[in-house]
Design a protein around this motif. Sequence first.
Motif, PDB file in Angstrom:
ATOM      1  N   ASP A 142       0.811  -1.220   0.000  1.00 19.66           N
ATOM      2  CA  ASP A 142       0.000   0.000   0.000  1.00 19.66           C
ATOM      3  C   ASP A 142       0.842   1.266   0.000  1.00 19.66           C
ATOM      4  N   ARG A 143       1.995   1.245   0.666  1.00 20.17           N
ATOM      5  CA  ARG A 143       2.789   2.466   0.802  1.00 20.17           C
ATOM      6  C   ARG A 143       4.200   2.351   0.250  1.00 20.17           C
ATOM      7  N   GLU A 144       4.576   1.192  -0.299  1.00 23.14           N
ATOM      8  CA  GLU A 144       5.955   1.002  -0.735  1.00 23.14           C
ATOM      9  C   GLU A 144       6.003   0.309  -2.101  1.00 23.14           C
ATOM     10  N   LEU A 145       6.942   0.760  -2.925  1.00 24.64           N
ATOM     11  CA  LEU A 145       7.185   0.160  -4.233  1.00 24.64           C
ATOM     12  C   LEU A 145       8.676  -0.117  -4.326  1.00 24.64           C
ATOM     13  N   SER A 146       9.022  -1.379  -4.555  1.00 18.60           N
ATOM     14  CA  SER A 146      10.436  -1.720  -4.726  1.00 18.60           C
ATOM     15  C   SER A 146      10.619  -2.280  -6.123  1.00 18.60           C
ATOM     16  N   TYR A 147      11.838  -2.167  -6.615  1.00 14.08           N
ATOM     17  CA  TYR A 147      12.117  -2.746  -7.917  1.00 14.08           C
ATOM     18  C   TYR A 147      13.573  -3.169  -8.012  1.00 14.08           C
ATOM     19  N   THR A 148      13.812  -4.069  -8.941  1.00 10.73           N
ATOM     20  CA  THR A 148      15.170  -4.454  -9.324  1.00 10.73           C
ATOM     21  C   THR A 148      15.255  -4.373 -10.837  1.00 10.73           C
ATOM     22  N   VAL A 149      16.442  -4.045 -11.320  1.00 11.76           N
ATOM     23  CA  VAL A 149      16.707  -4.010 -12.761  1.00 11.76           C
ATOM     24  C   VAL A 149      17.955  -4.844 -13.007  1.00 11.76           C
ATOM     25  N   GLN A 150      17.856  -5.724 -13.983  1.00 11.49           N
ATOM     26  CA  GLN A 150      19.013  -6.477 -14.452  1.00 11.49           C
ATOM     27  C   GLN A 150      19.283  -6.050 -15.882  1.00 11.49           C
ATOM     28  N   MET A 151      20.551  -6.153 -16.293  1.00 12.76           N
ATOM     29  CA  MET A 151      20.925  -5.720 -17.635  1.00 12.76           C
ATOM     30  C   MET A 151      21.986  -6.657 -18.207  1.00 12.76           C
ATOM     31  N   ALA A 152      21.913  -6.870 -19.511  1.00 19.91           N
ATOM     32  CA  ALA A 152      22.957  -7.598 -20.237  1.00 19.91           C
ATOM     33  C   ALA A 152      23.495  -6.673 -21.316  1.00 19.91           C
ATOM     34  N   THR A 153      24.805  -6.737 -21.532  1.00 19.89           N
ATOM     35  CA  THR A 153      25.446  -5.909 -22.555  1.00 19.89           C
ATOM     36  C   THR A 153      26.231  -6.794 -23.517  1.00 19.89           C
ATOM     37  N   THR A 154      26.909  -6.155 -24.430  1.00 18.36           N
ATOM     38  CA  THR A 154      27.736  -6.903 -25.384  1.00 18.36           C
ATOM     39  C   THR A 154      28.919  -7.578 -24.698  1.00 18.36           C
ATOM     40  N   VAL A 155      29.281  -7.135 -23.473  1.00 25.19           N
ATOM     41  CA  VAL A 155      30.418  -7.733 -22.767  1.00 25.19           C
ATOM     42  C   VAL A 155      30.033  -8.440 -21.462  1.00 25.19           C
ATOM     43  N   THR A 156      28.739  -8.423 -21.090  1.00 28.42           N
ATOM     44  CA  THR A 156      28.301  -9.095 -19.864  1.00 28.42           C
ATOM     45  C   THR A 156      27.023  -9.878 -20.120  1.00 28.42           C
ATOM     46  N   ASN A 157      26.821 -10.902 -19.316  1.00 28.85           N
ATOM     47  CA  ASN A 157      25.543 -11.593 -19.288  1.00 28.85           C
ATOM     48  C   ASN A 157      24.595 -10.783 -18.423  1.00 28.85           C
ATOM     49  N   LEU A 158      23.382 -11.268 -18.222  1.00 29.06           N
ATOM     50  CA  LEU A 158      22.402 -10.588 -17.389  1.00 29.06           C
ATOM     51  C   LEU A 158      22.941 -10.468 -15.966  1.00 29.06           C
ATOM     52  N   GLU A 159      23.073  -9.240 -15.485  1.00 30.40           N
ATOM     53  CA  GLU A 159      23.654  -8.946 -14.173  1.00 30.40           C
ATOM     54  C   GLU A 159      22.767  -7.944 -13.439  1.00 30.40           C
ATOM     55  N   PRO A 160      22.732  -7.994 -12.084  1.00 32.84           N
ATOM     56  CA  PRO A 160      22.023  -6.955 -11.333  1.00 32.84           C
ATOM     57  C   PRO A 160      22.602  -5.575 -11.663  1.00 32.84           C
ATOM     58  N   HIS A 161      21.708  -4.583 -11.791  1.00 32.00           N
ATOM     59  CA  HIS A 161      22.145  -3.228 -12.116  1.00 32.00           C
ATOM     60  C   HIS A 161      21.607  -2.202 -11.106  1.00 32.00           C
ATOM     61  N   LEU A 162      20.299  -2.232 -10.841  1.00 31.43           N
ATOM     62  CA  LEU A 162      19.686  -1.249  -9.960  1.00 31.43           C
ATOM     63  C   LEU A 162      18.700  -1.914  -8.995  1.00 31.43           C
ATOM     64  N   GLN A 163      18.543  -1.297  -7.827  1.00 32.49           N
ATOM     65  CA  GLN A 163      17.478  -1.689  -6.908  1.00 32.49           C
ATOM     66  C   GLN A 163      17.114  -0.478  -6.069  1.00 32.49           C
ATOM     67  N   ALA A 164      15.824  -0.343  -5.786  1.00 32.02           N
ATOM     68  CA  ALA A 164      15.370   0.804  -5.003  1.00 32.02           C
ATOM     69  C   ALA A 164      14.119   0.453  -4.217  1.00 32.02           C
ATOM     70  N   ILE A 165      13.910   1.221  -3.173  1.00 30.38           N
ATOM     71  CA  ILE A 165      12.680   1.164  -2.396  1.00 30.38           C
ATOM     72  C   ILE A 165      12.124   2.581  -2.355  1.00 30.38           C
ATOM     73  N   LEU A 166      10.879   2.728  -2.808  1.00 28.62           N
ATOM     74  CA  LEU A 166      10.231   4.025  -2.892  1.00 28.62           C
ATOM     75  C   LEU A 166       8.975   4.012  -2.036  1.00 28.62           C
ATOM     76  N   ARG A 167       8.603   5.167  -1.508  1.00 32.48           N
ATOM     77  CA  ARG A 167       7.390   5.285  -0.717  1.00 32.48           C
ATOM     78  C   ARG A 167       6.425   6.231  -1.408  1.00 32.48           C
ATOM     79  N   LYS A 168       5.150   5.941  -1.281  1.00 32.56           N
ATOM     80  CA  LYS A 168       4.120   6.786  -1.896  1.00 32.56           C
ATOM     81  C   LYS A 168       4.054   8.114  -1.157  1.00 32.56           C
ATOM     82  N   ILE A 169       4.089   9.200  -1.932  1.00 30.70           N
ATOM     83  CA  ILE A 169       4.012  10.531  -1.311  1.00 30.70           C
ATOM     84  C   ILE A 169       2.775  11.275  -1.800  1.00 30.70           C
TER      85      ILE A 169
END
Length: 169
Positions: A142-169
């Motif tokens: 109800d009051r929190e949104l979290s996310y993760t982002v993974q990314m793959a590039t020409t030199v890497t496989n799928l790897e963790p990139h970003l993570q955050a916890i946000l609150r509704k304002i």
Amino acid sequence: MERSGEAGSVPPPVSVLPLHPAIAPLQFLLGRWSGEGEGGFPTIKSFRYGEELFFSHSGKPVIAYTQKTWKLETGEPMHAESGYWRLKSDGSIEVVIAQSTGLVEIQKGSLDAEHRTIELKSELVGNASKVKEIRRVFKATDRELSYTVQMATTVTNLEPHLQAILRKI
């Protein structure tokens, strides 16, 4: 012909428009979310950032999305993106995002409405010389949104990139 400022020429604020039934399962996203995250990748130094997401609707069967991040220490802008989220008739979700770097994404995925979880995988990453795939997972309460982002590039496989916890304002 009506001119700006005359009665009826300005649409009502988003908050008073009825929600289109096609996006009702995504209603939990609507509003402004703010918080902090951390990022890293095998090819870059780890970092922390402040962030704000805004999900809105115009009464149409789509949710508009904007995101911006900044350096926590200085407030200096870092990254921004915007796009649209929509549910398809088969229950899948489609997201189109344009990033401030020029990169564009078309992501498709699934919504678990009961657990308020969205999983997205890039179908297309355009205008990117190095990024080949992006995956995002969002989880909401109800009051929190979290996310993760993974990314793959020409030199890497799928790897963790970003993570955050946000609150509704």
